[in-house]
Every structure is written in structure tokens, then in C-alpha cells.
Design a protein around this motif. Structure first.
Motif, PDB file in Angstrom:
ATOM      1  N   ALA A 171       0.835  -1.210   0.000  1.00  0.00           N
ATOM      2  CA  ALA A 171       0.000   0.000   0.000  1.00  0.00           C
ATOM      3  C   ALA A 171       0.871   1.261   0.000  1.00  0.00           C
ATOM      4  CB  ALA A 171      -0.936  -0.005   1.201  1.00  0.00           C
ATOM      5  N   ALA A 172       1.954   1.237   0.759  1.00  0.00           N
ATOM      6  CA  ALA A 172       2.863   2.388   0.789  1.00  0.00           C
ATOM      7  C   ALA A 172       3.494   2.615  -0.581  1.00  0.00           C
ATOM      8  CB  ALA A 172       3.937   2.175   1.854  1.00  0.00           C
ATOM      9  N   LEU A 173       3.864   1.538  -1.259  1.00  0.00           N
ATOM     10  CA  LEU A 173       4.457   1.683  -2.590  1.00  0.00           C
ATOM     11  C   LEU A 173       3.437   2.184  -3.612  1.00  0.00           C
ATOM     12  CD1 LEU A 173       6.784  -1.443  -2.748  1.00  0.00           C
ATOM     13  CD2 LEU A 173       7.431   0.950  -2.452  1.00  0.00           C
ATOM     14  N   VAL A 174       2.211   1.716  -3.506  1.00  0.00           N
ATOM     15  CA  VAL A 174       1.160   2.214  -4.405  1.00  0.00           C
ATOM     16  C   VAL A 174       0.936   3.706  -4.141  1.00  0.00           C
ATOM     17  CG1 VAL A 174      -1.317   2.087  -4.950  1.00  0.00           C
ATOM     18  CG2 VAL A 174       0.046  -0.009  -4.760  1.00  0.00           C
ATOM     19  N   PHE A 175       0.913   4.089  -2.867  1.00  0.00           N
ATOM     20  CA  PHE A 175       0.744   5.510  -2.520  1.00  0.00           C
ATOM     21  C   PHE A 175       1.906   6.332  -3.062  1.00  0.00           C
ATOM     22  CE2 PHE A 175       1.303   9.099   0.455  1.00  0.00           C
ATOM     23  CZ  PHE A 175       0.146   9.785   0.133  1.00  0.00           C
ATOM     24  N   LEU A 176       3.104   5.783  -3.017  1.00  0.00           N
ATOM     25  CA  LEU A 176       4.258   6.489  -3.566  1.00  0.00           C
ATOM     26  C   LEU A 176       4.044   6.801  -5.042  1.00  0.00           C
ATOM     27  CD1 LEU A 176       7.201   7.523  -3.494  1.00  0.00           C
ATOM     28  CD2 LEU A 176       7.910   5.183  -3.983  1.00  0.00           C
ATOM     29  N   VAL A 177       3.512   5.845  -5.781  1.00  0.00           N
ATOM     30  CA  VAL A 177       3.337   6.019  -7.225  1.00  0.00           C
ATOM     31  C   VAL A 177       2.151   6.930  -7.549  1.00  0.00           C
ATOM     32  CG1 VAL A 177       2.881   4.822  -9.397  1.00  0.00           C
ATOM     33  CG2 VAL A 177       4.437   3.797  -7.720  1.00  0.00           C
ATOM     34  N   VAL A 178       1.020   6.768  -6.871  1.00  0.00           N
ATOM     35  CA  VAL A 178      -0.192   7.494  -7.260  1.00  0.00           C
ATOM     36  C   VAL A 178      -0.608   8.599  -6.297  1.00  0.00           C
ATOM     37  CG1 VAL A 178      -1.074   5.499  -8.526  1.00  0.00           C
ATOM     38  CG2 VAL A 178      -1.801   5.878  -6.161  1.00  0.00           C
ATOM     39  N   GLY A 179       0.086   8.746  -5.200  1.00  0.00           N
ATOM     40  CA  GLY A 179      -0.314   9.731  -4.183  1.00  0.00           C
ATOM     41  C   GLY A 179      -0.379  11.157  -4.687  1.00  0.00           C
ATOM     42  N   GLY A 180       0.548  11.531  -5.568  1.00  0.00           N
ATOM     43  CA  GLY A 180       0.528  12.882  -6.112  1.00  0.00           C
ATOM     44  C   GLY A 180      -0.719  13.145  -6.939  1.00  0.00           C
ATOM     45  N   PHE A 181      -1.180  12.126  -7.662  1.00  0.00           N
ATOM     46  CA  PHE A 181      -2.413  12.276  -8.440  1.00  0.00           C
ATOM     47  C   PHE A 181      -3.628  12.342  -7.513  1.00  0.00           C
ATOM     48  CE2 PHE A 181       0.522  10.173 -11.438  1.00  0.00           C
ATOM     49  CZ  PHE A 181       0.527  11.148 -12.433  1.00  0.00           C
ATOM     50  N   LEU A 182      -3.601  11.566  -6.430  1.00  0.00           N
ATOM     51  CA  LEU A 182      -4.692  11.628  -5.457  1.00  0.00           C
ATOM     52  C   LEU A 182      -4.751  12.999  -4.782  1.00  0.00           C
ATOM     53  CD1 LEU A 182      -4.296   8.110  -3.768  1.00  0.00           C
ATOM     54  CD2 LEU A 182      -6.014   8.818  -5.448  1.00  0.00           C
ATOM     55  N   VAL A 185      -0.867  15.901  -0.264  1.00  0.00           N
ATOM     56  CA  VAL A 185       0.420  16.293  -0.831  1.00  0.00           C
ATOM     57  C   VAL A 185       1.531  16.190   0.223  1.00  0.00           C
ATOM     58  CG1 VAL A 185       0.307  18.811  -0.453  1.00  0.00           C
ATOM     59  CG2 VAL A 185       1.511  17.890  -2.436  1.00  0.00           C
ATOM     60  N   TYR A 186       1.239  16.518   1.463  1.00  0.00           N
ATOM     61  CA  TYR A 186       2.272  16.493   2.505  1.00  0.00           C
ATOM     62  C   TYR A 186       2.755  15.079   2.823  1.00  0.00           C
ATOM     63  CZ  TYR A 186       0.804  21.302   2.762  1.00  0.00           C
ATOM     64  OH  TYR A 186       0.494  22.593   2.434  1.00  0.00           O
ATOM     65  N   PRO A 187       1.849  14.132   3.090  1.00  0.00           N
ATOM     66  CA  PRO A 187       2.357  12.766   3.289  1.00  0.00           C
ATOM     67  C   PRO A 187       3.002  12.196   2.033  1.00  0.00           C
ATOM     68  CG  PRO A 187      -0.045  12.830   3.556  1.00  0.00           C
ATOM     69  CD  PRO A 187       0.423  14.233   3.388  1.00  0.00           C
ATOM     70  N   HIS A 188       2.537  12.630   0.848  1.00  0.00           N
ATOM     71  CA  HIS A 188       3.144  12.111  -0.375  1.00  0.00           C
ATOM     72  C   HIS A 188       4.564  12.640  -0.541  1.00  0.00           C
ATOM     73  CE1 HIS A 188       3.878  11.529  -4.726  1.00  0.00           C
ATOM     74  NE2 HIS A 188       3.398  10.345  -4.393  1.00  0.00           N
ATOM     75  N   VAL A 189       4.790  13.897  -0.250  1.00  0.00           N
ATOM     76  CA  VAL A 189       6.157  14.441  -0.320  1.00  0.00           C
ATOM     77  C   VAL A 189       7.056  13.692   0.659  1.00  0.00           C
ATOM     78  CG1 VAL A 189       7.566  16.482   0.182  1.00  0.00           C
ATOM     79  CG2 VAL A 189       5.503  16.702  -1.209  1.00  0.00           C
ATOM     80  N   ALA A 190       6.550  13.443   1.865  1.00  0.00           N
ATOM     81  CA  ALA A 190       7.340  12.697   2.854  1.00  0.00           C
ATOM     82  C   ALA A 190       7.645  11.288   2.355  1.00  0.00           C
ATOM     83  CB  ALA A 190       6.599  12.648   4.185  1.00  0.00           C
ATOM     84  N   MET A 191       6.645  10.630   1.754  1.00  0.00           N
ATOM     85  CA  MET A 191       6.846   9.277   1.230  1.00  0.00           C
ATOM     86  C   MET A 191       7.854   9.272   0.094  1.00  0.00           C
ATOM     87  SD  MET A 191       5.836   6.205   1.640  1.00  0.00           S
ATOM     88  CE  MET A 191       6.504   4.831   0.767  1.00  0.00           C
ATOM     89  N   ALA A 192       7.755  10.250  -0.790  1.00  0.00           N
ATOM     90  CA  ALA A 192       8.699  10.334  -1.910  1.00  0.00           C
ATOM     91  C   ALA A 192      10.117  10.596  -1.405  1.00  0.00           C
ATOM     92  CB  ALA A 192       8.261  11.424  -2.883  1.00  0.00           C
ATOM     93  N   ALA A 193      10.250  11.463  -0.409  1.00  0.00           N
ATOM     94  CA  ALA A 193      11.580  11.738   0.160  1.00  0.00           C
ATOM     95  C   ALA A 193      12.152  10.473   0.800  1.00  0.00           C
ATOM     96  CB  ALA A 193      11.492  12.870   1.183  1.00  0.00           C
TER      97      ALA A 193
END
Length: 129
Positions: free
Chosen positions: A16-27, A35-43
Motif C-alpha cells: 500500500a505504501a508503494l502504491v501511494f508512492l506512485v499514485v499519491g501525487g495524483f490523489l 500532498v504532505y504525506p506524499h512528499v514525505a513518502m517520496a523523500a
């Protein structure tokens, strides 16, 4: 038995974390707060790749596997469950690049959608000077 079930739950959370990494920015286009948790996940994802860090989810899975009487993973989560399973290991680098492009593209899309949604000065009741 419980420890092994929890280890499997960690695997699901990891996916789920990896899926969020890929699509979180679109969500985040729909739910801006993401956007904030997605930036943290990408970092975090970038740090893991660049600095070869151990992922805490993998460490937790390994501890639970050992508690359940199973051996720990001999390789990381992606090397065990993704590379060579979802795509050939020889494509690992292109897949990492694709993920980076998707993440950056989602952020550019998010910025573009914010700019197009911003009201112009004339639209808020100001008359042109």
C-alpha cells in the motif's frame, strides 16, 4: 501464528505504501492534504534508493517472521516481492526511473491544476487600472 499473520499484514501495508508512492501525487489533486504525506513518502523512497537505507517496514516484517518461527528475508522487500516477480530484475532501474517520472509528473500536474484554479485579479471584483 499471530506473529506470522502480523508479518503478512506488514507486507500488505508495504505494498500500500508503494502504491501511494506512485499514485499519491495524483490523489492529491482531489484531496489536497495528501500532498504532505506524499512528499514525505517520496523523500523516504528516494533516501532508501540513494542511501541504501533499511526500511522500517522490512525490519518489522523480519522481526515478526522470526517471532513466528520463520527465517527473515534475505533481501529487501522490493528485491523479494517486486523485482523478478512483477517485472524482470533487469528492468529495476527503468522501473525506478518510471516511478520518479510519475511522481514528478503528478506534482507538476498538481501545480498546474492549482494555477488554473486560481482566480484572476479581475475575477475577484477589481477593475483593471
Amino acid at each position: 501464528m499471530v506473529a506470522l499473520a502480523l508479518a503478512e499484514l506488514v507486507v500488505v501495508l508495504h505494498y500500500a505504501a508503494l502504491v501511494f508512492l506512485v499514485v499519491g501525487g495524483f490523489l492529491a489533486r482531489r484531496w489536497r492534504w495528501l500532498v504532505y504525506p506524499h512528499v514525505a513518502m517520496a523523500a523516504w523512497g528516494l533516501s532508501v534508493v540513494v542511501f541504501a537505507l533499511d526500511c522500517p517496514l522490512t525490519m518489522l516484517e523480519n522481526e515478526l517472521r522470526v517471532l513466528g518461527g520463520e527465517p527473515p528475508l534475505t533481501r529487501g522487500f522490493i528485491d523479494t516481492y517486486i523485482d523478478g516477480v512483477l517485472y524482470p530484475e533487469s528492468l529495476a532501474t527503468p522501473v525506478q526511473v518510471l516511478v520518479a517520472v510519475l511522481v514528478l509528473g503528478s506534482w507538476l500536474s498538481l501545480v498546474a491544476s492549482r494555477r488554473s484554479a486560481a482566480p484572476s485579479e479581475n475575477a475577484v471584483g477589481r477593475s483593471p487600472s
